[in-house]
Scaffold this motif. Structure first.
Motif, PDB file in Angstrom:
ATOM      1  N   LEU A  33      -7.796  85.751 131.871  1.00  0.00           N
ATOM      2  CA  LEU A  33      -6.277  85.816 131.615  1.00  0.00           C
ATOM      3  C   LEU A  33      -6.075  85.888 130.231  1.00  0.00           C
ATOM      4  CD1 LEU A  33      -3.984  84.831 133.686  1.00  0.00           C
ATOM      5  CD2 LEU A  33      -3.933  82.744 132.273  1.00  0.00           C
ATOM      6  N   ASP A  34      -5.027  86.705 130.093  1.00  0.00           N
ATOM      7  CA  ASP A  34      -4.676  87.143 128.431  1.00  0.00           C
ATOM      8  C   ASP A  34      -3.051  87.338 128.459  1.00  0.00           C
ATOM      9  OD1 ASP A  34      -4.490  87.991 125.826  1.00  0.00           O
ATOM     10  OD2 ASP A  34      -4.951  90.151 126.430  1.00  0.00           O
ATOM     11  N   TYR A  35      -2.624  85.812 128.273  1.00  0.00           N
ATOM     12  CA  TYR A  35      -1.294  85.830 128.497  1.00  0.00           C
ATOM     13  C   TYR A  35      -0.527  86.061 127.246  1.00  0.00           C
ATOM     14  CZ  TYR A  35       3.282  84.034 129.345  1.00  0.00           C
ATOM     15  OH  TYR A  35       4.669  83.725 129.584  1.00  0.00           O
ATOM     16  N   GLN A  36      -0.898  85.609 125.752  1.00  0.00           N
ATOM     17  CA  GLN A  36      -0.335  85.951 124.791  1.00  0.00           C
ATOM     18  C   GLN A  36      -0.048  87.374 124.606  1.00  0.00           C
ATOM     19  OE1 GLN A  36      -3.383  84.626 124.679  1.00  0.00           O
ATOM     20  NE2 GLN A  36      -4.148  84.936 122.770  1.00  0.00           N
ATOM     21  N   HIS A  37      -0.886  88.113 124.953  1.00  0.00           N
ATOM     22  CA  HIS A  37      -0.922  89.582 124.986  1.00  0.00           C
ATOM     23  C   HIS A  37       0.632  90.295 125.490  1.00  0.00           C
ATOM     24  CE1 HIS A  37      -1.741  94.049 124.721  1.00  0.00           C
ATOM     25  NE2 HIS A  37      -1.756  94.122 126.076  1.00  0.00           N
ATOM     26  N   VAL A  38       0.810  89.883 126.659  1.00  0.00           N
ATOM     27  CA  VAL A  38       1.984  90.315 127.530  1.00  0.00           C
ATOM     28  C   VAL A  38       3.188  89.083 127.478  1.00  0.00           C
ATOM     29  CG1 VAL A  38       0.649  91.732 129.056  1.00  0.00           C
ATOM     30  CG2 VAL A  38       1.312  89.450 129.620  1.00  0.00           C
ATOM     31  N   GLN A  39       2.784  88.222 126.397  1.00  0.00           N
ATOM     32  CA  GLN A  39       4.093  87.240 126.470  1.00  0.00           C
ATOM     33  C   GLN A  39       5.361  87.530 126.463  1.00  0.00           C
ATOM     34  OE1 GLN A  39       3.390  83.937 123.908  1.00  0.00           O
ATOM     35  NE2 GLN A  39       4.440  82.558 124.858  1.00  0.00           N
ATOM     36  N   PRO A  72       7.222  90.428 126.515  1.00  0.00           N
ATOM     37  CA  PRO A  72       7.949  91.076 127.599  1.00  0.00           C
ATOM     38  C   PRO A  72       7.999  90.467 128.787  1.00  0.00           C
ATOM     39  CG  PRO A  72       6.032  92.376 127.174  1.00  0.00           C
ATOM     40  CD  PRO A  72       6.152  91.145 125.947  1.00  0.00           C
ATOM     41  N   PHE A  73       7.002  89.659 129.037  1.00  0.00           N
ATOM     42  CA  PHE A  73       6.652  89.021 130.532  1.00  0.00           C
ATOM     43  C   PHE A  73       7.650  87.987 130.315  1.00  0.00           C
ATOM     44  CE2 PHE A  73       4.845  86.099 133.580  1.00  0.00           C
ATOM     45  CZ  PHE A  73       4.377  87.066 134.260  1.00  0.00           C
ATOM     46  N   GLU A  74       8.043  87.297 129.567  1.00  0.00           N
ATOM     47  CA  GLU A  74       9.141  86.120 129.405  1.00  0.00           C
ATOM     48  C   GLU A  74      10.547  86.756 129.565  1.00  0.00           C
ATOM     49  OE1 GLU A  74       8.122  83.274 126.457  1.00  0.00           O
ATOM     50  OE2 GLU A  74       6.638  82.557 127.595  1.00  0.00           O
ATOM     51  N   ILE A  75      10.706  87.856 128.820  1.00  0.00           N
ATOM     52  CA  ILE A  75      12.237  88.388 128.847  1.00  0.00           C
ATOM     53  C   ILE A  75      12.253  88.972 130.382  1.00  0.00           C
ATOM     54  CG2 ILE A  75      13.463  90.476 128.131  1.00  0.00           C
ATOM     55  CD1 ILE A  75      11.925  90.302 125.489  1.00  0.00           C
ATOM     56  N   THR A  76      11.353  89.582 130.777  1.00  0.00           N
ATOM     57  CA  THR A  76      11.470  89.986 132.189  1.00  0.00           C
ATOM     58  C   THR A  76      11.731  88.982 133.220  1.00  0.00           C
ATOM     59  OG1 THR A  76       9.917  91.650 131.681  1.00  0.00           O
ATOM     60  CG2 THR A  76      10.537  91.547 133.765  1.00  0.00           C
ATOM     61  N   LEU A  77      11.090  87.749 133.052  1.00  0.00           N
ATOM     62  CA  LEU A  77      11.364  86.519 133.980  1.00  0.00           C
ATOM     63  C   LEU A  77      12.645  86.115 133.693  1.00  0.00           C
ATOM     64  CD1 LEU A  77       7.835  84.610 134.196  1.00  0.00           C
ATOM     65  CD2 LEU A  77       9.007  86.314 135.953  1.00  0.00           C
ATOM     66  N   TRP A  78      13.157  85.851 132.588  1.00  0.00           N
ATOM     67  CA  TRP A  78      14.537  85.476 132.395  1.00  0.00           C
ATOM     68  C   TRP A  78      15.539  86.347 133.038  1.00  0.00           C
ATOM     69  CZ3 TRP A  78      16.054  80.803 131.476  1.00  0.00           C
ATOM     70  CH2 TRP A  78      15.336  79.764 130.546  1.00  0.00           C
ATOM     71  N   ILE A  79      15.153  87.491 132.877  1.00  0.00           N
ATOM     72  CA  ILE A  79      16.488  88.509 133.609  1.00  0.00           C
ATOM     73  C   ILE A  79      16.159  88.432 134.990  1.00  0.00           C
ATOM     74  CG2 ILE A  79      16.969  90.954 133.723  1.00  0.00           C
ATOM     75  CD1 ILE A  79      15.880  91.468 130.927  1.00  0.00           C
ATOM     76  N   MET A  80      14.963  88.135 135.450  1.00  0.00           N
ATOM     77  CA  MET A  80      14.665  87.979 136.924  1.00  0.00           C
ATOM     78  C   MET A  80      15.525  86.809 137.327  1.00  0.00           C
ATOM     79  SD  MET A  80      13.179  89.579 139.154  1.00  0.00           S
ATOM     80  CE  MET A  80      11.734  90.277 139.426  1.00  0.00           C
ATOM     81  N   LEU A  81      15.146  85.703 136.611  1.00  0.00           N
ATOM     82  CA  LEU A  81      15.766  84.505 137.002  1.00  0.00           C
ATOM     83  C   LEU A  81      17.411  84.740 137.024  1.00  0.00           C
ATOM     84  CD1 LEU A  81      15.812  81.253 137.409  1.00  0.00           C
ATOM     85  CD2 LEU A  81      16.332  81.254 135.067  1.00  0.00           C
TER      86      LEU A  81
END
Lengths: 578, 578
Positions: free
Chosen positions: A1-7, A9-18
């Protein structure tokens, strides 16, 4: 698992999704959005989210970054607002709007500040250490009505166009005033002594910031229009330019400490007309759709973040100060609206009724702009008090005022927006009156609204259109295309029969009489899209007729009207031949 | 002036603007794009930009950040590719594509690596310190064909569909292989000793990375389809979900070290059909347009950055190594294609001609993916040599191969893409043959392509559609709506005259016989949009007829066909009454 690599854009996308899922969620229950404004529900979701984060981490959830708000979330909303701004009511009421936006905001700032400063002198409240300057800073950010909050509420209550544009226009244009006052008081905070020169320079800045914003916006808008002249072979990137240039106008204005909001509105309003004529219909659909989508997402994110940021330990709950802030915000706004409207009504025929005044005063919602500004305040020991007061004012205006404004509008029977679009007959009538008034103003030598509109239109058709529009100005409506085709066929038949003589062919004259003929056909068309197209063509061409018609213009010589006479003759000839 | 405040968005916007303006610039001169591929021109612009930056600052211009490339620039292009992937030729040739992508890429890697390792042993070249492991790392990134470069060139030369999908499909699916090999060799670099278990684990990883990507993509795709079921009341955010879910699938796959490219393609292909049925027509236009726009901008930026990054002092010019890299890339690819195609042609009726083989081998362009990967290599003293070799291979393939492939396609008279869309007659014919073959396969017990397609289609209509589609599946075509309206009117008339009896009303049966009637009307429609819609409806409903028709399926009882008989009777009744 390599979370900080995609952190990121991943979190931005998740917020927009929410945010998007929350929006869908509300609309699944039809009853909910009709009672509670969406903005309240979103803040509520944010509060829950914030509570969860706070509960899990046992520390305050992250507050909305002011940079993110001002650089990424605010521009799409303002662009959308500017692009879809109904220009006619806006320019008709520009004087009133500016009065509310500039004088009204200054009135509110100083009213609130000096009243609050008075409260600070009461020993029982333990507020003696809040200086006048700190109060001024706080006042400059709390006094301004927020366009995002206003838009979110007023889009749902459908009041009449004039009332809507008054509140909404004010909320947009007061940005220049807020920027100036806020920055002025911030720089005062850092100065050892304040001289009267500094205060004078501050007054001068109003004009620089506001007019500078308009200028930057118009320059970028015209460049955008000019660029879309050359996109014929590469339709797919057309929509991009609308977004790129307006965003650049915003950033450039911010860079030079001008009003970004004013710049982006000027840019959007300036380019709209030319860009629409240049780009393809599908590109235009994409532009409109994406703008709406983007602003809708931004709006949702802002309210959710507002809720999230409310939770935490950033607040100092000095209730006297907070309660008096809410009260003064309401009172001074109400007073300001009453006084200013009194003057407006004296000089205008079309008065603002007392019901309208109530809604204007009551619709003064505060929102994310002041929230972002309060976190940008320089650090001092009572900053948390200001944060608490701002939070309460926002929540009060959005929840209490936002939720009660709809029942109040119903109760007062405020004039609503008319459901149907104006008929073509009405449009022609309005336009006819415009021309009549422009003529009257011209003859009487009065440089009024219509005179300037006329001049601007002349400048537009004489210079701007030639530079900014692609040369072949093809009408988009299929009915007009069909008509032209039939006309061309008819012209060829006439030419073959030798009836037409050496006159110009009909289609080339159609630009003048198209409107007349289209009008005759109108009874058969009911499709709103086609109707809209026709109205657009009417808007353009009716004007051309007036420009070419026998003028009540003092500067036109009779000889100049000759081509129109020629066109008329051929028109009559054509009618006879039919 | 406050530049650093707006620096990040300002510079991003300016780069996008530069890219878009460069694109417009090329298309103003119609001759230029017809000779030189756009990708070459863009790299050229990048080289000039890089030269200017280098000249002004006297240091190497910034290279393209690998994170920016993999997280922001690559996904839009792959999404566009996956969404508009012609699924029929793709699945028809999936075996061949996988063979090229997996076996072919491995072949290339090891071929290139061992040849280069041989070159390194030649003392005269001063390359003895480049170990086998370093060569393996380099080989794993240089062997893979690049989807961005392939797409940019092949979109302009219009070869036939099969050839296009073979090269393009390979370039997309070899990502899984590249990811596995690259990460495997990187981890080998850091290990003290390499055991055979590690190598075996590497082989197992192929399946995990590839199939895992497909799984992640499908999960997100299905979720996206399911979400759009509920967007009826809030059309404006529909397009957003297409982008959000596909981007999330990419990021999630990357997070778990799976193939992001494979994931986003699976997501796009999986959701397309259901999303299209759920969202409004305008939303769909926006999705399509924005996807094209976004991928076009990403593509432009990638090539410009490639050019910019080429300039500078990151290179070690050991020409023997570089030249042999280029030669081995070409030779091993040509050999690989020949050997693999030999096996493919033995097992397929529809053979790949020698002309096609040449174009497949010659179209193996390298691009920005290897360029980004080479900068991600662990630091060691000859990294600059690899950077130089990668740069030369990319420039050679894009410029030399990219510019000569069009004349070669002309010269060899390679079969081109047919200009016109297949007629409705052809479509019906193809579909009829599909059903026939599915039936033959079913009877003969052979589990071939058609059998699985049939099963999948059954699963889709039985379960997936019910979950993922909104319940009221309204046809979008206006002609069908009109027809239904007329039919309904007719049915009411029939009912009033007592002719219809107790049978179900016509409109409810239209789902079955709509296709038959639409076909009759086809001669009158010429509008391509309407035609497309009709073809879509045909695609859906012809299947439904087959599912409901008297089946050549061993598992259907005669009783189950009863409703069809009923529908037929009423159809005959209706024809009589007309």
């Amino acid at each position: 698992l390599d979370y900080q690599h995609v952190q990121v854009p991943f979190e931005i996308t998740l917020w927009i999704m929410l945010a998007s899922l929350a929006k869908i969620g509300f609309h699944l229950y039809n009853k909910l959005p009709s009672v509670v404004p969406e903005s309240c529900l979103l803040i509520f979701v944010g509060l829950i989210m914030g509570g969860i984060i706070y509960g899990l981490n046992d520390k305050s959830p992250p507050v909305m970054d002011s940079d993110i708000f001002f650089l990424y979330l605010l521009p799409p909303i303002v662009l959308d607002a500017g692009y879809f701004m109904p220009s006619r009511p806006f320019f008709e009421n520009i004087g009133t709007i500016l009065l509310y936006a500039v004088v009204g905001t200054i009135w509110n700032v100083f009213g609130i500040v000096f009243s609050l400063y008075g409260i600070c002198q009461v020993k029982a409240f333990h507020l003696q250490d809040v200086s006048l300057l700190h109060n001024l800073l706080f006042g400059s950010l709390i006094a301004a009505v927020d366009p995002v909050a206003v838009l979110a509420v007023f889009e749902e209550i459908h009041v009449n166009e004039k009332l809507h544009i008054l509140v909404f226009g004010e909320s947009l244009l007061n940005d220049a005033v807020t920027v100036v006052l806020y920055k002025l008081f911030r720089s005062f905070c850092e100065m050892p002594t304040i001289q009267s020169v500094d205060v004078l320079a501050g007054v001068g800045k109003f004009f620089v910031v506001g007019l500078g914003g308009v200028l930057v916006g118009l320059i970028f808008g015209m460049t955008a229009a000019f660029t879309t002249r050359f996109t014929k072979d590469i339709r797919v990137i057309e929509p991009l330019f609308v977004f790129l240039y307006s965003y650049l106008s915003y950033l450039t204005a911010e860079m030079f400490h001008l009003s970004g909001i004013v710049a982006i509105i000027a840019c959007a309003m300036g380019m709209k007309r030319y860009v629409e004529a240049n780009i393809s219909l599908k590109s235009h659909t994409t532009v409109k759709y994406f703008m709406k989508m983007w602003s809708s997402v931004s709006d949702t994110l802002i309210f959710i973040f507002l809720g999230v940021s409310t939770i935490g330990e950033n607040h100092e709950w000095n209730w006297p100060y907070i309660c008096f802030t809410v009260i003064f915000c309401l009172v001074w706004r109400a007073l300001g609206v009453l006084v200013l409207t009194f003057f407006v009504n004296r000089f205008h025929v079309n008065t603002i009724t007392s019901k309208d005044q109530f809604i204007i005063a009551y619709g003064g919602l505060r929102g994310a702009i002041c929230f972002s500004l309060v976190f940008l305040l320089p650090d001092f020991h009572r900053k948390k008090l200001f944060i608490a007061a701002t939070t309460v004012v926002i929540l009060f205006t959005v929840f209490v005022q936002g939720m009660t404004i709809r029942p109040l509008v119903d109760l007062l029977a405020v004039k609503r927006k008319r459901e149907s679009a104006p008929t073509v007959g009405e449009q022609i009538h309005i336009r006819f009156l415009d021309h009549l008034l422009a003529g009257i103003e011209d003859i009487s030598g009065h440089w009024g609204q219509y005179y300037w509109k006329d001049k601007l239109e002349y400048f537009n058709s004489k210079y701007l259109q030639k530079i900014l529009l692609r040369e072949y100005d093809q009408p988009k409506s299929s009915i007009v295309l069909l008509y032209e085709k039939l006309e061309r066929k008819h012209a060829i038949e006439l030419a073959e029969a030798g009836q037409l003589g050496h006159g110009p062919s009909h289609p080339s004259l159609l630009h003048n009489d198209r409107t007349v003929v289209t009008d005759r056909k109108l009874e058969h068309t009911l499709n709103p899209d086609v109707l809209e197209n026709i109205q657009e063509i009417l808007t353009r061409n009716l004007y051309r007729i007036r420009r070419m018609g026998p003028a009540y213009n003092r500067h036109t010589l009779p000889g100049e009207t000759e081509p129109v006479e020629h066109a008329k003759e051929i028109l009559i000839l054509r009618h006879k031949s039919l």
